[in-house]
Scaffold this motif. Sequence first.
Motif, PDB file in Angstrom:
ATOM      1  N   THR A   5     -15.446 -28.707-135.866  1.00 39.55           N
ATOM      2  CA  THR A   5     -15.017 -27.515-136.237  1.00 39.55           C
ATOM      3  C   THR A   5     -13.556 -27.556-136.926  1.00 39.55           C
ATOM      4  OG1 THR A   5     -13.855 -27.190-134.169  1.00 39.55           O
ATOM      5  CG2 THR A   5     -15.945 -26.299-134.390  1.00 39.55           C
ATOM      6  N   ALA A  10     -12.493 -22.188-133.092  1.00 43.18           N
ATOM      7  CA  ALA A  10     -13.960 -22.015-133.759  1.00 43.18           C
ATOM      8  C   ALA A  10     -14.131 -20.720-134.380  1.00 43.18           C
ATOM      9  CB  ALA A  10     -14.984 -22.313-132.636  1.00 43.18           C
ATOM     10  N   ASN A  12     -14.720 -19.634-137.423  1.00 41.69           N
ATOM     11  CA  ASN A  12     -15.798 -19.726-138.365  1.00 41.69           C
ATOM     12  C   ASN A  12     -17.148 -19.709-137.692  1.00 41.69           C
ATOM     13  OD1 ASN A  12     -16.962 -19.846-141.030  1.00 41.69           O
ATOM     14  ND2 ASN A  12     -17.296 -21.912-140.582  1.00 41.69           N
ATOM     15  N   GLU A  13     -17.285 -20.473-136.646  1.00 41.41           N
ATOM     16  CA  GLU A  13     -18.362 -20.390-135.808  1.00 41.41           C
ATOM     17  C   GLU A  13     -18.731 -18.965-134.959  1.00 41.41           C
ATOM     18  OE1 GLU A  13     -16.207 -22.784-135.791  1.00 41.41           O
ATOM     19  OE2 GLU A  13     -17.493 -24.555-136.706  1.00 41.41           O
ATOM     20  N   TYR A  67     -21.651 -19.204-143.628  1.00 41.04           N
ATOM     21  CA  TYR A  67     -21.013 -20.253-142.827  1.00 41.04           C
ATOM     22  C   TYR A  67     -20.615 -21.638-143.219  1.00 41.04           C
ATOM     23  CZ  TYR A  67     -20.444 -23.574-139.007  1.00 41.04           C
ATOM     24  OH  TYR A  67     -19.998 -24.525-138.113  1.00 41.04           O
ATOM     25  N   HIS A  71     -17.184 -23.373-144.096  1.00 37.69           N
ATOM     26  CA  HIS A  71     -16.943 -24.509-143.382  1.00 37.69           C
ATOM     27  C   HIS A  71     -16.255 -25.583-144.728  1.00 37.69           C
ATOM     28  CE1 HIS A  71     -17.041 -27.748-140.564  1.00 37.69           C
ATOM     29  NE2 HIS A  71     -17.796 -28.667-141.424  1.00 37.69           N
TER      30      HIS A  71
END
Length: 107
Positions: A5, A10, A12-13, A67, A71
């Motif tokens: 990550t 986290a 973005n997750e 995503y 990332h």
Amino acid sequence: MIERTFDSGAQNERTALAWTRTALALLLAAVLATRLAAEPLGVLAVAFGAVTAPLAVLVLLMARRRYRRAHDALHGERALPDGRLPALVTLITGLLAVLEIVYAVIG
């Protein structure tokens, strides 16, 4: 391949999971709205379902792609993804609203 990550929070997750939940909710809403409006609206409701359900699946696919791009952008210090995904969600929500208004007026 996503190896780690970008941050310990986290974000973005979590954002990717939120987009996934949104896509699934839109798909469910499209199917239920089509089912409820099928009797009074007939072909119009079926056409609505034939348009909005695939769009909801497209949101799911775009969320996954967003995503990966986010990332890569975060790790490579590049620009983050654009606003096409939020625009598509807005379009589907607007279509759902129009169907429900027509259903309320006719049904």
